[in-house]
Design a protein around this motif. Structure first.
Motif, mmCIF file in Angstrom:
data_model
loop_
_atom_site.group_PDB
_atom_site.id
_atom_site.type_symbol
_atom_site.label_atom_id
_atom_site.label_comp_id
_atom_site.label_asym_id
_atom_site.label_seq_id
_atom_site.Cartn_x
_atom_site.Cartn_y
_atom_site.Cartn_z
ATOM 1 N N PHE A 262 35.120 36.241 35.394
ATOM 2 C CA PHE A 262 34.773 35.770 36.741
ATOM 3 C C PHE A 262 33.918 36.780 37.500
ATOM 4 C CE2 PHE A 262 39.019 34.059 35.744
ATOM 5 C CZ PHE A 262 38.766 32.696 35.825
ATOM 6 N N THR A 263 33.174 36.250 38.458
ATOM 7 C CA THR A 263 32.531 37.045 39.492
ATOM 8 C C THR A 263 33.291 36.795 40.783
ATOM 9 O OG1 THR A 263 30.349 36.903 38.453
ATOM 10 C CG2 THR A 263 30.417 37.440 40.798
ATOM 11 N N LEU A 264 33.579 37.840 41.517
ATOM 12 C CA LEU A 264 34.346 37.710 42.754
ATOM 13 C C LEU A 264 33.425 37.346 43.912
ATOM 14 C CD1 LEU A 264 36.515 40.959 42.389
ATOM 15 C CD2 LEU A 264 36.943 38.688 41.416
ATOM 16 N N LYS A 265 33.905 36.469 44.772
ATOM 17 C CA LYS A 265 33.108 36.060 45.932
ATOM 18 C C LYS A 265 33.948 36.209 47.190
ATOM 19 C CE LYS A 265 30.703 32.140 48.056
ATOM 20 N NZ LYS A 265 30.385 30.690 47.952
ATOM 21 N N SER A 266 33.424 36.947 48.156
ATOM 22 C CA SER A 266 34.117 37.154 49.425
ATOM 23 C C SER A 266 33.831 35.996 50.381
ATOM 24 C CB SER A 266 33.659 38.473 50.053
ATOM 25 O OG SER A 266 34.206 38.625 51.342
ATOM 26 N N LEU A 267 34.763 35.751 51.297
ATOM 27 C CA LEU A 267 34.571 34.714 52.308
ATOM 28 C C LEU A 267 33.811 35.253 53.512
ATOM 29 C CD1 LEU A 267 38.065 32.925 52.302
ATOM 30 C CD2 LEU A 267 36.136 32.683 50.738
ATOM 31 N N VAL A 268 33.636 36.568 53.567
ATOM 32 C CA VAL A 268 32.864 37.197 54.646
ATOM 33 C C VAL A 268 31.827 38.115 54.023
ATOM 34 C CG1 VAL A 268 34.811 37.077 56.257
ATOM 35 C CG2 VAL A 268 34.489 39.122 54.861
ATOM 36 N N GLU A 269 30.933 38.605 54.834
ATOM 37 C CA GLU A 269 29.939 39.552 54.344
ATOM 38 C C GLU A 269 30.634 40.819 53.847
ATOM 39 O OE1 GLU A 269 26.592 39.298 53.992
ATOM 40 O OE2 GLU A 269 26.938 37.183 54.474
ATOM 41 N N LYS B 271 41.884 27.235 37.590
ATOM 42 C CA LYS B 271 42.364 26.045 38.299
ATOM 43 C C LYS B 271 42.128 26.113 39.804
ATOM 44 C CE LYS B 271 45.913 24.975 34.853
ATOM 45 N NZ LYS B 271 47.367 24.868 34.560
ATOM 46 N N THR B 272 41.669 27.260 40.291
ATOM 47 C CA THR B 272 41.307 27.326 41.714
ATOM 48 C C THR B 272 39.985 26.611 41.970
ATOM 49 O OG1 THR B 272 40.107 29.439 41.481
ATOM 50 C CG2 THR B 272 42.479 29.551 41.957
ATOM 51 N N HIS B 273 39.215 26.342 40.890
ATOM 52 C CA HIS B 273 37.951 25.577 40.983
ATOM 53 C C HIS B 273 37.019 26.118 42.060
ATOM 54 C CE1 HIS B 273 39.643 22.737 38.146
ATOM 55 N NE2 HIS B 273 40.676 22.535 38.932
ATOM 56 N N GLU B 274 36.937 27.451 42.093
ATOM 57 C CA GLU B 274 36.027 28.162 42.988
ATOM 58 C C GLU B 274 36.395 28.018 44.466
ATOM 59 O OE1 GLU B 274 31.876 27.575 42.086
ATOM 60 O OE2 GLU B 274 32.286 27.220 39.961
ATOM 61 N N ARG B 275 37.600 27.527 44.738
ATOM 62 C CA ARG B 275 38.051 27.402 46.127
ATOM 63 C C ARG B 275 38.729 28.702 46.561
ATOM 64 N NH1 ARG B 275 39.755 22.244 44.128
ATOM 65 N NH2 ARG B 275 41.870 23.103 43.854
ATOM 66 N N LYS C 120 45.523 44.589 53.396
ATOM 67 C CA LYS C 120 45.654 43.511 54.372
ATOM 68 C C LYS C 120 45.540 42.165 53.652
ATOM 69 C CE LYS C 120 43.756 45.982 58.385
ATOM 70 N NZ LYS C 120 43.586 47.319 57.795
ATOM 71 N N PRO C 121 46.195 41.119 54.146
ATOM 72 C CA PRO C 121 46.076 39.795 53.519
ATOM 73 C C PRO C 121 44.618 39.331 53.504
ATOM 74 C CG PRO C 121 47.873 39.840 55.120
ATOM 75 C CD PRO C 121 47.100 41.112 55.307
ATOM 76 N N TYR C 122 44.221 38.700 52.424
ATOM 77 C CA TYR C 122 42.852 38.189 52.333
ATOM 78 C C TYR C 122 42.784 37.060 51.319
ATOM 79 C CZ TYR C 122 42.301 40.631 47.823
ATOM 80 O OH TYR C 122 42.437 41.042 46.516
ATOM 81 N N GLN C 123 41.658 36.354 51.319
ATOM 82 C CA GLN C 123 41.385 35.329 50.327
ATOM 83 C C GLN C 123 40.041 35.610 49.672
ATOM 84 O OE1 GLN C 123 41.726 31.449 52.262
ATOM 85 N NE2 GLN C 123 43.849 31.318 51.568
ATOM 86 N N LEU C 124 39.842 35.068 48.490
ATOM 87 C CA LEU C 124 38.583 35.194 47.779
ATOM 88 C C LEU C 124 38.378 33.974 46.912
ATOM 89 C CD1 LEU C 124 38.774 37.582 44.697
ATOM 90 C CD2 LEU C 124 40.762 36.457 45.693
ATOM 91 N N CYS C 125 37.191 33.860 46.354
ATOM 92 C CA CYS C 125 36.903 32.843 45.358
ATOM 93 C C CYS C 125 36.522 33.554 44.052
ATOM 94 C CB CYS C 125 35.730 31.964 45.797
ATOM 95 S SG CYS C 125 35.961 31.109 47.365
ATOM 96 N N VAL C 126 36.826 32.911 42.923
ATOM 97 C CA VAL C 126 36.396 33.442 41.631
ATOM 98 C C VAL C 126 35.470 32.434 40.980
ATOM 99 C CG1 VAL C 126 38.355 34.983 41.256
ATOM 100 C CG2 VAL C 126 38.544 32.612 40.553
ATOM 101 N N LEU C 127 34.268 32.890 40.626
ATOM 102 C CA LEU C 127 33.255 32.032 40.042
ATOM 103 C C LEU C 127 33.142 32.317 38.543
ATOM 104 C CD1 LEU C 127 30.463 32.574 42.745
ATOM 105 C CD2 LEU C 127 32.447 31.026 42.817
ATOM 106 N N PRO C 128 33.293 31.307 37.694
ATOM 107 C CA PRO C 128 33.196 31.540 36.251
ATOM 108 C C PRO C 128 31.855 32.154 35.890
ATOM 109 C CG PRO C 128 34.099 29.369 36.692
ATOM 110 C CD PRO C 128 33.616 29.912 38.005
ATOM 111 N N ARG C 129 31.865 33.102 34.932
ATOM 112 C CA ARG C 129 30.626 33.761 34.530
ATOM 113 C C ARG C 129 30.025 33.015 33.327
ATOM 114 N NH1 ARG C 129 31.150 39.521 32.913
ATOM 115 N NH2 ARG C 129 28.933 39.577 33.362
#
Length: 498
Positions: free
Chosen positions: A464-471, A166-170, A489-498
């Motif tokens: 899912f495949t994990l996607k970072s917001l930074v390099e 439900k995060t829809h890759e956000r 440390k606090p962080y965010q990520l995106c999860v992309l359906p495989r």
């Protein structure tokens, strides 16, 4: 006035010398206690230690005083065990002898305020033996007959996957979904059911848990821990610790009453039911440890211990994989080969997935969640090596000194799954792997935590495949260290359906 002034100064100097002599004798134990820095009266070595990063201060002291030394945290005298040899000798090699006189540390002063019911963690002697044995037996029993613990974790993993979809890759912060998932697992075991992720009581309960964790790790929280009487009179956010704890007790009491109303003595549904049945069986035993206070304490122990550690490990573990996408790719490959995409991961898969197993072990080693371990204490004067540790002295086995031993783990500050793989790529066990401590006081929830981390992590990576917001090179996996724990440390990520 001059003579009087000189006399006053002389008296102050004499009193000061006596206080320092008293502090020195307290630490030295007349030559019987291990060596250590001279402590100040009342505050001990507090000013000489970096309370925001106590493990680093302990590391520096070990270089000066050796693997066994003494410090004073406030008025509490503590013997520190540093390095694999000292920790292993105390907790394992001499375990049978020392465990007869070890007890879990006189709890930090703040704990009787936050958890006034003894439960399992801060019990000793016969109470500890009976409550721990009962809890372990009950948890094992849930692996048979009705829904097993593994099935409960698998079910929750599916709910977690749906939530992540439900995060829809956000971008999102994984803290809340991971905490809710892990908490729901222990809720299903202790309370008999999981909660919907939108359930307001559940959300409020988790929010209180997270707030207390943050408050306890804060600087004021640590001052409260060492000087509870003084801090009671000082306003600040630390005052909410007690208020939140009252809310915890009300929540648990409410669940206990619900269980009492629907209890079937022949068919326990969960831990609370099993405890209530045991209370009924021992109703005529005036010395029984199975009473309402110990039920509340044991239930709260299981909930808090079962919620925080696994969710923190998973949250930090995902952050590590964001930094090393090549490691994530190898785990994906092993999951596809052994499990595939059509069924849920199970614990039987683990033995066929040496690389994933090594990654998880390295996560736990690297994260070093409880660097100072869990303190113990001795109940009478105890001989250890050439020292005599006097009664009521706390013992701290520094787990970080074992998990980061460069003899076993070359370049321990670097994340490397190869630490747990042999030359043929097979999984390799290590006697230095002690994230759950060791000996008879090893973490009671070790088995549950291992299952949760493996099943939840592999289910996430299966889907899912994990996607970072930074390099990846800019991802910071260095933990935030405070008095006795590490956290990512606090962080965010995106999860992309495989």
């Amino acid at each position: 006035m001059e003579p009087l002034g000189a006399t006053s100064v002389f008296l102050v100097i004499c009193v000061s010398c006596l206080l320092f002599l008293s502090a020195w004798r307290k630490v030295s134990g007349n030559g019987k206690l291990p060596p250590g820095p001279v402590a100040f009266p009342i505050i001990g070595n507090t000013l000489q230690l970096n309370m925001r990063n106590l493990p680093q201060s302990i590391h520096e002291l070990s270089a000066k005083y050796g693997p066994v030394f003494t410090i004073c945290l406030g008025s509490q005298r503590v013997v520190v065990l540093y390095g694999q040899e000292a920790v292993k000798e105390a907790l394992i090699d001499q375990g049978d002898e020392l465990n007869k006189i070890y007890k879990l540390s006189l709890p930090p002063p703040i704990f009787p305020i936050l958890l006034p019911f003894p439960g399992i963690i801060f019990s000793n002697g016969e109470r500890w033996k009976q409550l721990r044995r009962f809890a372990l037996t009950t948890l094992r029993n849930f692996g048979m007959g009705k829904k097993s613990i593994e099935e409960r974790i698998q079910e929750e993993a599916c709910f977690l996957v749906e939530r992540l979809k439900k995060t829809h890759e956000r971008p999102f912060d994984p803290t809340i979904p991971l905490t809710h998932a892990v908490s729901n697992i222990i809720c299903s075991i202790v309370f008999g059911n999981r909660f919907d992720y939108e359930d307001q009581k559940f959300l409020a309960f988790i929010s209180l848990t997270e707030e207390n964790n943050e408050l306890f790790r804060s600087f004021l929280g640590q001052l409260y821990n060492f000087f509870p009487t003084l801090m009671d009179y000082i306003p600040g956010p630390h005052q909410k610790l007690v208020k939140n704890s009252e809310e915890f007790k009300r929540f648990v009491l409410e669940r206990v009453k619900m269980h009492e109303e629907s209890l079937d003595l022949s068919c326990p549904r969960d831990f609370i039911d099993a405890f209530l049945i045991k209370m009924e069986q021992e109703r005529q035993n005036g010395q029984s440890e199975f009473n309402t206070d110990n039920l509340l304490g044991s239930t709260m122990d299981l909930f808090f211990a079962g919620t925080g550690t696994s969710s923190l490990t998973l949250r930090h573990g995902l952050l590590i994989l964001l930094k090393y996408p090549e490691i994530e790719a190898k785990v994906h490959e092993e999951i596809d080969c052994v499990i595939g995409r059509s069924r849920s991961p199970c614990m039987a898969d683990r033995s066929q997935m040496p690389y994933t197993d090594a990654v998880i072990h390295e996560m736990q080693r690297f994260i070093n969640l409880a660097p100072m371990g869990v303190p113990h204490a001795v109940t009478r004067d105890t001989r250890f090596r050439q020292y005599v540790i006097s009664k009521s002295t706390s013992i701290i086995p520094v787990l970080q000194s074992v998990l980061y031993d460069s003899r076993e783990f070359p370049k321990p500050e670097q994340f490397n799954p190869g630490h747990f793989l042999d030359e043929n790529g097979a999984f390799k066990k290590s006697d230095f792997f002690m994230p759950f401590s060791a000996g008879k006081r090893i973490c009671m929830g070790e088995g549950l935590a291992r299952m949760e981390i493996f099943l939840l992590l592999t289910t996430i990576l299966q889907n899912f495949t994990l996607k970072s917001l930074v390099e990846p090179k800019d991802v910071d996996i260095t933990p935030v260290t405070n008095f006795g724990s590490n956290a990512p440390k606090p962080y965010q990520l995106c999860v992309l359906p495989r």
